[in-house]
Design a protein around this motif. Structure first.
Motif, PDB file in Angstrom:
ATOM      1  N   VAL A 247       0.795  -1.226   0.000  1.00 41.81           N
ATOM      2  CA  VAL A 247       0.000   0.000   0.000  1.00 41.81           C
ATOM      3  C   VAL A 247       0.831   1.282   0.000  1.00 41.81           C
ATOM      4  CG1 VAL A 247      -1.981  -1.114   1.093  1.00 41.81           C
ATOM      5  CG2 VAL A 247      -0.208  -0.073   2.530  1.00 41.81           C
ATOM      6  N   THR A 248       2.152   1.185   0.077  1.00 42.40           N
ATOM      7  CA  THR A 248       2.989   2.380  -0.014  1.00 42.40           C
ATOM      8  C   THR A 248       3.582   2.451  -1.419  1.00 42.40           C
ATOM      9  OG1 THR A 248       5.027   1.277   0.695  1.00 42.40           O
ATOM     10  CG2 THR A 248       3.576   2.159   2.422  1.00 42.40           C
ATOM     11  N   ALA A 249       3.956   3.663  -1.834  1.00 40.16           N
ATOM     12  CA  ALA A 249       4.523   3.840  -3.169  1.00 40.16           C
ATOM     13  C   ALA A 249       5.773   2.982  -3.349  1.00 40.16           C
ATOM     14  CB  ALA A 249       4.829   5.310  -3.413  1.00 40.16           C
ATOM     15  N   ARG A 250       6.601   2.907  -2.305  1.00 40.21           N
ATOM     16  CA  ARG A 250       7.826   2.112  -2.400  1.00 40.21           C
ATOM     17  C   ARG A 250       7.503   0.633  -2.618  1.00 40.21           C
ATOM     18  NH1 ARG A 250      12.109   2.677   2.378  1.00 40.21           N
ATOM     19  NH2 ARG A 250      12.235   4.756   1.407  1.00 40.21           N
ATOM     20  N   ASP A 251       6.543   0.110  -1.854  1.00 36.38           N
ATOM     21  CA  ASP A 251       6.191  -1.305  -1.993  1.00 36.38           C
ATOM     22  C   ASP A 251       5.546  -1.591  -3.345  1.00 36.38           C
ATOM     23  OD1 ASP A 251       7.204  -1.902   0.462  1.00 36.38           O
ATOM     24  OD2 ASP A 251       5.267  -1.973   1.494  1.00 36.38           O
ATOM     25  N   ILE A 252       4.691  -0.679  -3.804  1.00 37.57           N
ATOM     26  CA  ILE A 252       4.042  -0.877  -5.103  1.00 37.57           C
ATOM     27  C   ILE A 252       5.090  -0.872  -6.209  1.00 37.57           C
ATOM     28  CG2 ILE A 252       2.409   0.083  -6.758  1.00 37.57           C
ATOM     29  CD1 ILE A 252       0.898   1.289  -4.351  1.00 37.57           C
TER      30      ILE A 252
ATOM     31  N   ILE B  62       7.566  -0.859 -11.617  1.00 37.29           N
ATOM     32  CA  ILE B  62       7.308   0.443 -12.240  1.00 37.29           C
ATOM     33  C   ILE B  62       8.093   1.502 -11.472  1.00 37.29           C
ATOM     34  CG2 ILE B  62       5.549   2.158 -12.820  1.00 37.29           C
ATOM     35  CD1 ILE B  62       3.514  -0.131 -12.872  1.00 37.29           C
ATOM     36  N   GLY B  63       8.846   2.329 -12.179  1.00 36.58           N
ATOM     37  CA  GLY B  63       9.631   3.377 -11.547  1.00 36.58           C
ATOM     38  C   GLY B  63       8.764   4.449 -10.926  1.00 36.58           C
ATOM     39  N   ASN B  64       9.367   5.274 -10.092  1.00 33.59           N
ATOM     40  CA  ASN B  64       8.602   6.278  -9.340  1.00 33.59           C
ATOM     41  C   ASN B  64       7.839   7.236 -10.238  1.00 33.59           C
ATOM     42  OD1 ASN B  64       9.397   5.255  -6.870  1.00 33.59           O
ATOM     43  ND2 ASN B  64      11.216   6.561  -6.739  1.00 33.59           N
ATOM     44  N   ARG B  65       8.482   7.711 -11.314  1.00 32.83           N
ATOM     45  CA  ARG B  65       7.809   8.674 -12.186  1.00 32.83           C
ATOM     46  C   ARG B  65       6.609   8.042 -12.880  1.00 32.83           C
ATOM     47  NH1 ARG B  65      11.389  12.072 -16.328  1.00 32.83           N
ATOM     48  NH2 ARG B  65      12.204  12.737 -14.291  1.00 32.83           N
TER      49      ARG B  65
ATOM     50  N   LEU C 232       4.986   5.385 -11.890  1.00 32.54           N
ATOM     51  CA  LEU C 232       3.998   5.013 -10.879  1.00 32.54           C
ATOM     52  C   LEU C 232       3.136   6.208 -10.498  1.00 32.54           C
ATOM     53  CD1 LEU C 232       2.899   2.862  -8.947  1.00 32.54           C
ATOM     54  CD2 LEU C 232       4.613   3.603  -7.287  1.00 32.54           C
ATOM     55  N   HIS C 233       3.748   7.371 -10.355  1.00 30.49           N
ATOM     56  CA  HIS C 233       2.971   8.569 -10.021  1.00 30.49           C
ATOM     57  C   HIS C 233       1.892   8.825 -11.064  1.00 30.49           C
ATOM     58  CE1 HIS C 233       2.042  12.588  -8.503  1.00 30.49           C
ATOM     59  NE2 HIS C 233       2.118  13.006  -9.753  1.00 30.49           N
ATOM     60  N   TYR C 234       2.224   8.658 -12.335  1.00 27.69           N
ATOM     61  CA  TYR C 234       1.243   8.884 -13.401  1.00 27.69           C
ATOM     62  C   TYR C 234       0.103   7.878 -13.304  1.00 27.69           C
ATOM     63  CZ  TYR C 234      -0.873   8.845 -18.028  1.00 27.69           C
ATOM     64  OH  TYR C 234      -1.782   8.853 -19.063  1.00 27.69           O
ATOM     65  N   TYR C 235       0.414   6.595 -13.171  1.00 25.31           N
ATOM     66  CA  TYR C 235      -0.632   5.571 -13.124  1.00 25.31           C
ATOM     67  C   TYR C 235      -1.527   5.758 -11.898  1.00 25.31           C
ATOM     68  CZ  TYR C 235       2.094   3.249 -16.755  1.00 25.31           C
ATOM     69  OH  TYR C 235       2.769   2.964 -17.915  1.00 25.31           O
ATOM     70  N   VAL C 236      -0.914   6.048 -10.778  1.00 27.96           N
ATOM     71  CA  VAL C 236      -1.683   6.251  -9.551  1.00 27.96           C
ATOM     72  C   VAL C 236      -2.613   7.450  -9.702  1.00 27.96           C
ATOM     73  CG1 VAL C 236      -1.473   7.033  -7.163  1.00 27.96           C
ATOM     74  CG2 VAL C 236      -0.123   5.088  -7.956  1.00 27.96           C
ATOM     75  N   GLN C 237      -2.101   8.541 -10.266  1.00 26.07           N
ATOM     76  CA  GLN C 237      -2.917   9.734 -10.414  1.00 26.07           C
ATOM     77  C   GLN C 237      -4.114   9.484 -11.315  1.00 26.07           C
ATOM     78  OE1 GLN C 237      -2.592  12.423  -8.649  1.00 26.07           O
ATOM     79  NE2 GLN C 237      -4.371  13.408  -9.605  1.00 26.07           N
ATOM     80  N   GLN C 238      -3.927   8.736 -12.394  1.00 24.40           N
ATOM     81  CA  GLN C 238      -5.048   8.403 -13.282  1.00 24.40           C
ATOM     82  C   GLN C 238      -6.112   7.593 -12.536  1.00 24.40           C
ATOM     83  OE1 GLN C 238      -4.260  10.693 -15.795  1.00 24.40           O
ATOM     84  NE2 GLN C 238      -5.245   9.164 -17.072  1.00 24.40           N
ATOM     85  N   LEU C 239      -5.681   6.634 -11.760  1.00 24.50           N
ATOM     86  CA  LEU C 239      -6.631   5.796 -11.020  1.00 24.50           C
ATOM     87  C   LEU C 239      -7.339   6.592  -9.935  1.00 24.50           C
ATOM     88  CD1 LEU C 239      -4.444   2.573 -10.731  1.00 24.50           C
ATOM     89  CD2 LEU C 239      -6.565   2.811 -12.055  1.00 24.50           C
TER      90      LEU C 239
END
Length: 465
Positions: free
Chosen positions: A261-266, A272-275, A277-284
């Motif tokens: 449930v944390t960005a690091r664990d995901i 998926i790299g941090n950049r 991941l931020h995009y995919y998370v924001q879309q969801l």
């Protein structure tokens, strides 16, 4: 399936008040798929004159011809169906001009994103007609409805839209809360109403799929585990219709469903790299499928403390039980999948869902108790404790809640658990702490006798009251 119309009294009242007002009305209605937008519009149109058009992924001229066919029937003007118009502007102007009835003519464009995609000029045409006559006439009720929330916010409500600033009101239709969702299955017990909500959330179509003459488990197996079940591929449909590169979104949602449930664990789990991941998370998050969670206390939580949760209950269940077990389900069948892969984990899964319902219920409890101060509701965690329900109020009180879906064997032990968590909660301003117990089972008179002062016990019956 139910035939009655359930809920939406506030939204219907908004539409009805606008209809009887002296001025014209322009109301966008938007929200996620399956939430009941079409049913709301059709209910409002009942016994009223209106032209209802559903957008499609087809050519603009074909959609214009269908609109004129519907207008001819609605207005009793069959010549409209055979009339030839050079585009939407003269066609819409002619339809409104031929309306000679009393009150407003309703023009309802459902799935407006598809009509606008086929005829990109349509938003500008509507803006011109609204500004040059419809607004002042008091005889037009324009409804634009869409399932793509991003499109509606950008192309209808956004600053760059030709229609920006024209709406008279707007309706963002959200899923039902747990109490309204229970109305779909009045013969179910409160426990089964809650379990159904844990799977379907407040989405009307999902709730309608559940057959009240069958058990919740039977419905889950029939709808989600059987190969041709109505909800078996619903999450795939939702994600593929709204997003590209769905494999990455699947990976993120599966990771969260499995407890990362944390960005690091995901990032570590999905690769998926941090950049990215931020995009995919924001879309969801923008689609309402994923939610950012922060530990709630009197201080604002730091960004590094964020955790993620799947917000949509059906997606949460599907990614927890269906998607990761697809091969087993196909090979062994729905009954075996239920007995071996789903049922053993259900009670623990229901427990987490119950916590979310308790947080949803707390504002209603405040209303019943006469709390008129503003408040925030959430949860709290740190390295030492996890608190299921937290309500931080502006009247100097903080509510700390412990949720128990399973059997309560010792009320004293439950009180001891919440007392220990109260001690660990960072109560820096010295607020008065109200301790609340939330349980599935009703508390006995004997159990309530052992409760210390200041502890309130809420069972399902109290939560649903």
């Amino acid at each position: 399936m139910r035939q009655e119309f359930v809920g939406r009294s506030a939204e219907l009242r908004t539409l009805e008040d606008a209809f009887v007002a002296e001025t014209s009305a322009f109301i966008p209605i938007y929200g996620r798929r399956r939430v009941g937008k079409t049913e709301l519009i059709l209910r409002f149109l009942r016994d009223r004159h209106g032209v209802y058009h559903v957008g499609k992924q087809t050519q603009g001229p074909l959609q214009l011809r269908e609109f004129l066919d519907e207008a001819g029937v609605a207005l009793g003007e069959p010549l409209l169906a055979s009339a030839s118009f050079d585009g939407w502007r003269p066609a819409l102007a002619a339809v409104v001009d031929r309306w000679k009835g009393r009150g407003k003519l309703i023009l309802a464009f459902d799935e407006f994103q598809w009509t606008a995609a086929a005829s990109p000029e349509l938003p500008s045409v509507l803006q011109e007609l609204w500004d040059r006559g419809w607004k002042q006439s008091g005889r037009v009720f324009l409804i634009l409805c869409g399932s793509y929330v991003g499109f509606m916010e950008r192309e209808v409500l956004g600053r760059k839209s030709p229609l920006f600033g024209r709406r008279t009101q707007q309706i963002l239709l959200r899923p039902f809360g747990y109490r309204e969702a229970a109305l779909f299955h009045p013969t179910y017990s409160l426990v089964d109403q809650a379990r159904t909500y844990f799977v379907c959330g407040g989405v009307p179509w999902y709730l309608d799929c559940f057959d009240s003459s069958r058990s919740v488990e039977t419905n889950v197996a029939r709808l989600l585990l059987e190969e041709h079940g109505p909800l078996r591929r619903e999450p795939e449909f939702l994600l593929r219709e709204e997003l590209r590169d769905v494999a990455s979104y699947y990976a993120v949602l599966l990771a969260v469903a499995q407890g990362h449930v944390t960005a690091r664990d995901i990032s570590r789990t999905t690769g998926i790299g941090n950049r990215g991941l931020h995009y995919y998370v924001q879309q969801l998050v923008e689609l309402g499928y994923l939610r950012r969670r922060y530990p709630l206390s009197e201080r604002r939580a730091a960004a590094r403390h964020v955790r993620f949760a799947i917000e949509d209950p059906l997606l949460r269940f599907w990614f927890r039980f269906v998607f990761p077990n697809t091969s087993f389900i196909v090979q062994m069948g729905s009954a075996r999948a239920m007995s071996d892969r789903v049922r053993p984990a259900l009670d623990a899964y229901w427990g987490g869902c119950f916590e979310a319902v308790c947080r949803e219920a707390l504002p209603r409890l405040y209303e019943r108790e006469g709390v008129d101060a503003s408040f925030d509701v959430g949860e709290y965690w740190d390295k030492e404790c996890q608190i299921d329900v937290v309500g931080v109020r502006k009247d100097g009180w903080v509510d700390i809640g412990e949720c128990k879906w399973g059997a309560v064997r010792s009320p004293r032990q439950l009180v001891g658990e919440i007392d220990a968590k109260v001690e660990r909660f960072p109560n820096r301003r010295g607020a008065t702490i109200c301790r609340r117990l939330f349980t599935r089972e009703a508390s006995s008179a004997a159990a309530r006798k052992v409760l210390p002062d200041g502890v309130r016990w809420h069972d399902l019956q109290d939560i649903y009251r």
